[in-house]
Design a protein around this motif. Sequence first.
Motif, PDB file in Angstrom:
ATOM      1  N   SER A  53       4.314  -4.027   2.061  1.00  0.00           N
ATOM      2  CA  SER A  53       4.059  -2.953   1.627  1.00  0.00           C
ATOM      3  C   SER A  53       4.985  -2.384   0.818  1.00  0.00           C
ATOM      4  CB  SER A  53       4.925  -2.303   3.349  1.00  0.00           C
ATOM      5  OG  SER A  53       4.941  -0.724   3.159  1.00  0.00           O
ATOM      6  N   PRO A  54       4.852  -1.768  -0.057  1.00  0.00           N
ATOM      7  CA  PRO A  54       5.734  -0.812  -0.816  1.00  0.00           C
ATOM      8  C   PRO A  54       6.488   0.025  -0.333  1.00  0.00           C
ATOM      9  CG  PRO A  54       3.537  -0.073  -0.963  1.00  0.00           C
ATOM     10  CD  PRO A  54       3.309  -1.267  -0.136  1.00  0.00           C
ATOM     11  N   PHE A  55       6.638   0.812   1.148  1.00  0.00           N
ATOM     12  CA  PHE A  55       7.371   1.893   1.349  1.00  0.00           C
ATOM     13  C   PHE A  55       8.068   1.508   2.465  1.00  0.00           C
ATOM     14  CE2 PHE A  55       2.590   2.558   1.419  1.00  0.00           C
ATOM     15  CZ  PHE A  55       2.519   4.047   0.813  1.00  0.00           C
ATOM     16  N   SER A  56       9.198   2.503   2.552  1.00  0.00           N
ATOM     17  CA  SER A  56      10.168   1.984   3.626  1.00  0.00           C
ATOM     18  C   SER A  56       9.760   1.661   4.431  1.00  0.00           C
ATOM     19  CB  SER A  56      11.292   3.112   3.491  1.00  0.00           C
ATOM     20  OG  SER A  56      11.235   4.035   3.947  1.00  0.00           O
ATOM     21  N   ASP A  57      10.548   1.004   5.699  1.00  0.00           N
ATOM     22  CA  ASP A  57      10.597   0.752   7.158  1.00  0.00           C
ATOM     23  C   ASP A  57      10.307   2.291   6.881  1.00  0.00           C
ATOM     24  OD1 ASP A  57      11.253  -2.033   6.327  1.00  0.00           O
ATOM     25  OD2 ASP A  57      12.888  -1.678   6.943  1.00  0.00           O
ATOM     26  N   ASP A  58      10.894   3.200   7.913  1.00  0.00           N
ATOM     27  CA  ASP A  58      10.488   4.137   7.989  1.00  0.00           C
ATOM     28  C   ASP A  58       9.266   4.827   8.454  1.00  0.00           C
ATOM     29  OD1 ASP A  58      12.980   4.129   9.412  1.00  0.00           O
ATOM     30  OD2 ASP A  58      14.010   5.528   7.231  1.00  0.00           O
ATOM     31  N   ILE A  59       8.215   4.681   7.586  1.00  0.00           N
ATOM     32  CA  ILE A  59       7.100   4.743   7.121  1.00  0.00           C
ATOM     33  C   ILE A  59       6.326   3.840   8.179  1.00  0.00           C
ATOM     34  CG2 ILE A  59       4.844   5.526   5.821  1.00  0.00           C
ATOM     35  CD1 ILE A  59       7.231   6.978   4.956  1.00  0.00           C
ATOM     36  N   LEU A  60       4.780   4.695   8.894  1.00  0.00           N
ATOM     37  CA  LEU A  60       4.266   3.639   9.685  1.00  0.00           C
ATOM     38  C   LEU A  60       3.395   2.878   8.930  1.00  0.00           C
ATOM     39  CD1 LEU A  60       3.032   1.892  12.378  1.00  0.00           C
ATOM     40  CD2 LEU A  60       2.286   4.837  12.687  1.00  0.00           C
ATOM     41  N   PHE A  61       2.601   1.627   8.278  1.00  0.00           N
ATOM     42  CA  PHE A  61       1.829   1.256   7.653  1.00  0.00           C
ATOM     43  C   PHE A  61       0.696   0.763   8.620  1.00  0.00           C
ATOM     44  CE2 PHE A  61       0.852  -1.878   4.140  1.00  0.00           C
ATOM     45  CZ  PHE A  61       0.475  -1.132   3.637  1.00  0.00           C
ATOM     46  N   GLU A  62      -0.299   0.796   8.053  1.00  0.00           N
ATOM     47  CA  GLU A  62      -1.051   0.230   8.177  1.00  0.00           C
ATOM     48  C   GLU A  62      -1.861  -0.520   7.180  1.00  0.00           C
ATOM     49  OE1 GLU A  62      -3.563  -1.585  11.217  1.00  0.00           O
ATOM     50  OE2 GLU A  62      -2.243  -0.512  12.195  1.00  0.00           O
ATOM     51  N   PRO A  63      -1.739  -1.613   6.671  1.00  0.00           N
ATOM     52  CA  PRO A  63      -2.729  -2.106   6.202  1.00  0.00           C
ATOM     53  C   PRO A  63      -4.000  -2.419   6.577  1.00  0.00           C
ATOM     54  CG  PRO A  63      -0.888  -4.337   6.579  1.00  0.00           C
ATOM     55  CD  PRO A  63      -0.887  -2.808   7.109  1.00  0.00           C
ATOM     56  N   VAL A  64      -4.571  -2.040   5.745  1.00  0.00           N
ATOM     57  CA  VAL A  64      -6.312  -2.803   5.752  1.00  0.00           C
ATOM     58  C   VAL A  64      -6.392  -4.207   4.984  1.00  0.00           C
ATOM     59  CG1 VAL A  64      -8.995  -2.307   5.288  1.00  0.00           C
ATOM     60  CG2 VAL A  64      -7.264  -0.173   6.482  1.00  0.00           C
ATOM     61  N   ARG A  65      -6.485  -5.366   5.136  1.00  0.00           N
ATOM     62  CA  ARG A  65      -6.414  -6.467   4.628  1.00  0.00           C
ATOM     63  C   ARG A  65      -7.918  -7.224   3.999  1.00  0.00           C
ATOM     64  NH1 ARG A  65      -1.363  -7.545   3.192  1.00  0.00           N
ATOM     65  NH2 ARG A  65       0.213  -6.796   4.847  1.00  0.00           N
TER      66      ARG A  65
END
Length: 405
Positions: free
Chosen positions: A46-58
């Motif tokens: 993830s290129p975002f901070s831990d405060d951002i909910l990141f849902e990767p589609v791999r």
Amino acid sequence: MNILHVSAQRPDSTGSGIYLRETVGALESQGHRQAVVAGVGLGDASPFSDDILFEPVRFESDALPFPVVGMSDVMPYASTRYRDLTPQMASQFKDAFTKAFDHVFAQFKPDIVICHHLYLVCSVLADWFERHPEDRARCSFRGACHNTDLRQYESHGLEREAINRAVRSLDVIFALHGEQAKEIALMHGIDPAKVRVSGIGYNDALFVEDPSRRDDSGCRMVYVGKLWKQKGLMELFGAMDLLESRDTRDLCLELIGGYSNETERDEIMARAESCQVPSVFAGQMNQELVRNEYQRSDVFVLPSFSEGLPLVSVEALACGCKVVMTDLPGLREWFDMYIPDAPLWLVELPELIKDGSWRIANDESRARFERNLADALSEAIEAEHRPCDLSQLSWGALAQRLIAD
């Protein structure tokens, strides 16, 4: 406010990826809660901070056994062209993003959803909303156009009806400039009032002038972008061969960026070898290193045949470069609106033919373009350095435009 961002592309590469990442960062600093659904490679972090909910589609996984799709047919990393998606691959794409939306909406209730690119993933999300009317009713569904989505839509027939239906369902659409806003409304048959001009933003904390880096002993030019013929690089070397001797004295060109077509890269590098102006191919760089090269340079040049609103030109201006680029549709109006004092030279486009990618129609048009480009470069090289006002173009200002009522 809760804001969900959606993109089928990697959120850390190319102009639209940087746009997504930086607007997320700006909105985070303004106190908004955010989530991101984005397409990534199997091992990408993830290129975002831990405060951002990141849902990767791999991609490159069992569910999506092919590289990340690319909005351009040539990407600076391994990618799959949309035109090459088979019905099975398109079905796998839809299933993977549908599952990601199921997962995100179960734990995050957005007030605004911003879909980056008016293309296939937008249609998947629109279909998801049709099956979940309660979620659709509570949020504003918005789309950000990055130009490549329009080019994909007009160049082949993948899911055109579904994409058109999805774009028409959006509450708000953001265009880079006025000409693009008109094109979106015409292409998708929607009310022009739904389309807002948002422009672009840049990192005003990172991209700043540093006079101590600039070397006054010569003139440095810099290009940032893919090593791709459609970027006008062959013609750029032709233009530099037309410069008078006083212009070429102590002049050099640095080219920053990756490639995906090895044959085109080799042709571009071979042409550079025969050019009277020496060139350095620096490869891809992170933003801090690109900033350093802007600060060292006098002229930024982008002779591309097709762009939306190139962020690199704004970043270069912020670092003190003079800018030479093609007079792409909508650019002159946009610069006059936001940066009227920019040290900018716009070069008339050659006559072009769309044949898979843009190419110059004939030798006469090519020669005229190279001559005009050489004249613009000569003027920029000789011009005095002058700063310009970029206060309207911070990422924070753009982010506010994206979430405004």
